[in-house]
Design an enzyme around this catalytic site. Structure first.
Site, mmCIF file in Angstrom:
data_model
loop_
_atom_site.group_PDB
_atom_site.id
_atom_site.type_symbol
_atom_site.label_atom_id
_atom_site.label_comp_id
_atom_site.label_asym_id
_atom_site.label_seq_id
_atom_site.Cartn_x
_atom_site.Cartn_y
_atom_site.Cartn_z
ATOM 1 N N ASN A 1 39.067 34.196 53.078
ATOM 2 C CA ASN A 1 37.713 33.700 52.810
ATOM 3 C C ASN A 1 37.725 32.223 52.391
ATOM 4 O OD1 ASN A 1 34.968 33.713 52.375
ATOM 5 N ND2 ASN A 1 35.015 35.165 50.657
ATOM 6 N N HIS B 1 29.369 47.591 43.819
ATOM 7 C CA HIS B 1 29.056 46.487 42.908
ATOM 8 C C HIS B 1 27.584 46.527 42.511
ATOM 9 C CE1 HIS B 1 32.441 43.637 44.521
ATOM 10 N NE2 HIS B 1 32.889 44.835 44.202
ATOM 11 N N ARG C 1 30.929 49.095 39.571
ATOM 12 C CA ARG C 1 31.273 47.878 38.857
ATOM 13 C C ARG C 1 29.992 47.240 38.328
ATOM 14 N NH1 ARG C 1 33.674 42.200 41.300
ATOM 15 N NH2 ARG C 1 31.456 41.811 41.527
ATOM 16 N N TYR D 1 29.124 34.622 38.202
ATOM 17 C CA TYR D 1 29.913 35.334 39.213
ATOM 18 C C TYR D 1 29.471 36.799 39.303
ATOM 19 C CZ TYR D 1 33.256 38.317 41.295
ATOM 20 O OH TYR D 1 33.780 39.301 42.087
ATOM 21 N N ASP E 1 34.647 43.045 36.156
ATOM 22 C CA ASP E 1 35.547 42.009 36.663
ATOM 23 C C ASP E 1 35.399 40.750 35.806
ATOM 24 O OD1 ASP E 1 37.084 40.266 38.133
ATOM 25 O OD2 ASP E 1 36.178 40.768 40.074
ATOM 26 N N HIS F 1 37.153 38.056 36.412
ATOM 27 C CA HIS F 1 37.337 36.985 37.392
ATOM 28 C C HIS F 1 38.131 35.789 36.849
ATOM 29 C CE1 HIS F 1 36.050 35.576 41.481
ATOM 30 N NE2 HIS F 1 36.188 36.866 41.625
ATOM 31 N N GLU G 1 39.048 44.091 35.086
ATOM 32 C CA GLU G 1 39.781 43.469 36.196
ATOM 33 C C GLU G 1 39.978 41.969 35.968
ATOM 34 O OE1 GLU G 1 37.633 44.076 39.807
ATOM 35 O OE2 GLU G 1 38.726 42.539 40.906
ATOM 36 N N GLU H 1 44.120 40.751 42.996
ATOM 37 C CA GLU H 1 43.455 40.518 44.285
ATOM 38 C C GLU H 1 43.837 39.185 44.904
ATOM 39 O OE1 GLU H 1 39.344 40.839 42.962
ATOM 40 O OE2 GLU H 1 39.024 38.738 43.422
ATOM 41 N N ARG I 1 45.658 45.597 42.405
ATOM 42 C CA ARG I 1 44.421 45.240 43.099
ATOM 43 C C ARG I 1 44.616 44.537 44.431
ATOM 44 N NH1 ARG I 1 40.027 45.986 43.818
ATOM 45 N NH2 ARG I 1 38.960 44.038 43.340
ATOM 46 N N HIS J 1 41.735 45.941 46.920
ATOM 47 C CA HIS J 1 40.646 44.965 47.024
ATOM 48 C C HIS J 1 39.841 45.225 48.301
ATOM 49 C CE1 HIS J 1 39.522 40.433 47.329
ATOM 50 N NE2 HIS J 1 38.819 40.976 46.365
ATOM 51 N N ASP K 1 34.564 40.337 52.587
ATOM 52 C CA ASP K 1 35.380 39.399 53.374
ATOM 53 C C ASP K 1 36.669 40.052 53.858
ATOM 54 O OD1 ASP K 1 35.478 38.609 50.287
ATOM 55 O OD2 ASP K 1 37.482 38.269 51.082
ATOM 56 N N GLU L 1 37.777 49.694 46.185
ATOM 57 C CA GLU L 1 36.574 48.867 46.162
ATOM 58 C C GLU L 1 35.902 48.959 47.532
ATOM 59 O OE1 GLU L 1 37.327 44.657 45.741
ATOM 60 O OE2 GLU L 1 35.406 44.328 44.740
ATOM 61 N N TRP M 1 37.199 29.949 38.949
ATOM 62 C CA TRP M 1 36.078 30.694 39.523
ATOM 63 C C TRP M 1 36.574 32.101 39.785
ATOM 64 C CZ3 TRP M 1 35.111 33.444 44.080
ATOM 65 C CH2 TRP M 1 33.778 33.929 44.200
HETATM 66 MG MG LIG Z 1 37.687 41.002 41.709
#
Ligand SMILES: [Mg+2]
Length: 408
Positions: free
Chosen positions: A37, A122, A147, A159, A216, A218, A242, A268, A289, A318, A322, A345, A408
């Site tokens: 991605n 999600h 999630r 996010y 998550d 992130h 996560e 991930e 993940r 994961h 994407d 997921e 991010w």
């Molecule tokens: Mg994640």
């Protein structure tokens, strides 16, 4: 049987996908997902310019040998571009082998260990009412694990949180924007840490104790911040927390682990089993993940999960959008076959994506199943794909309120 052709195909039915198609002299065709991605064309070039010609004339049944040939033969090991390219070859060869055997791929991985793979979706909302609506929508779709990502007071963009949709639209959060440069999101870790436990308290009060809930982080917290959050979330019995810290520093998880019993999932953005060595042998995590697409394919993922199983660590592959339907199907065959499956997921692909990729996997009563077609069970419609030319897209960057670039 020998490989006679290897084609790299790029399409953008709502988002970009890179797919490798390997053809044999027997007329069998195998597909592999090579989508990275935001950096899609780098993998397409790696495959077209450096790998495709090496595959011609090889025996497609020699999957392990081909994997080692591409991994060790490049000299420059690991990295997301290399490992996504090798993954595409590996998955395409497994697709061919299973088609040659006339079996769904999971049968070649040891057969089914369960009736289906528990999936999580999600849910998100900037405020509690929209978050609750999103959770209810996912429950109606059949999800049995969810999630939870929430807005944070004072931040305009967060996010994982979708804009509140108009009636009838999906609550999907789509970070990749089609623009010449990444968009910028904002972040304030202290505000986040104050707010998140209140969200989970409200969700548990509304939806009860049984629903498995995930969250998550992130990669945004320091180890001590992550430890604090894990501890604060213990009363709400998360299925997992996560990516609580940036994953490069495996030792960070020792500190987190010392302070909380909230289960931890990570990986991930990893691309080899080596990235997990400390995490697995010291039992610092509970779920692996990795994506099949970004970790070199089915061959190393099976080894990684077998390694994790020795430490009672489970899978949590994961699976955002994407990951193409080819990558998702590869994950589902592994999910069904391995013993230490944890959860999968699963975000639904757009109708445009599913016009290009014709899938045979199913989602019933919260469980995914790869289907019984020989191979992966995914076909790629090149005529439809050609209607969606590549469209550059970037993931966002993240800045603290003072402008500092943050994870991010
Ligand atoms: Mg994640």
């Amino acid at each position: 049987m020998i490989v006679t052709q290897a084609d790299v195909m790029v399409t953008s039915p709502g988002r970009n996908f890179v797919t490798l198609k390997i053809t044999t002299d027997d007329g069998l065709v195998g597909y592999g997902d090579a989508t990275l991605n935001g950096r899609e064309l780098a993998v397409a070039s790696y495959l077209r310019d450096h790998v495709a010609t090496l595959l011609i004339g090889r025996d497609p049944h020699q999957i392990e040998d081909t994997w080692q040939y591409l991994y060790r033969g490049a000299y420059w090991r690991r990295g997301p571009v290399t490992m996504a390219a090798i993954a595409a070859v590996d998955v395409a060869l497994w697709d061919i082998k299973a088609k040659a055997a006339g079996m769904p791929l999971y049968q070649l991985l040891g057969g089914a260990s369960r009736t289906g793979a528990l999936a999580y979706g999600h849910a998100s909302g900037f405020e509690l009412p929209s978050l609750f609506d999103s959770i209810r929508e996912h429950l109606e779709l059949g999800y049995r694990a969810i999630r939870i990502q929430s807005g944070v007071p004072g931040l305009d963009t967060v996010y994982g949180v979708a804009k509140s949709p108009a009636m009838g639209e999906r609550y999907d959060y789509e970070p990749a924007r089609r623009s010449a440069a990444p968009t910028a999101e904002q972040w304030d870790t202290r505000a986040y840490l104050r707010h998140v436990p209140t969200v989970f308290e409200a969700v548990r009060n509304e939806f009860g104790p049984e629903l498995p809930l995930l969250h998550d982080g992130h990669h945004r917290m320091t180890p001590i911040q992550a430890a604090k959050l894990g501890k604060a979330l213990e009363p709400y019995d998360l299925f997992w927390l996560e990516d609580c810290t940036p994953a490069e520093n495996q030792e960070a998880l020792r500190l987190v682990r010392r302070h909380t019993t909230t289960p931890l999932a990570i990986g991930e953005i990893f691309n080899t089993a080596f990235d997990y060595q400390t995490l697995i042998t010291e039992q610092l995590i509970d779920y692996v993940r990795s994506a099949v697409t970004h970790t070199g394919g089915i061959t190393p993922m099976k080894k990684l999960f077998d390694f994790a199983a020795m430490y009672q660590i489970k899978s949590g592959i994961h699976g955002p959008t994407d990951i193409s339907p080819v990558g998702m199907a590869a994950a589902l065959h592994l999910d069904l076959a391995i013993h230490n499956f944890g959860i999968q997921e699963y975000m639904r692909h757009s109708p445009e994506t599913l016009e290009v990729f014709r899938t045979s996997y199913t989602f019933t009563d919260g469980l995914l199943h790869p289907g019984e077609q020989p191979g992966l069970g995914v076909e790629y419609d090149e005529d439809v794909a050609d209607k969606f030319p590549y469209d550059p897209a970037y993931l966002p960057v993240n800045r603290l309120l003072d402008g500092t670039v943050h994870d991010w």
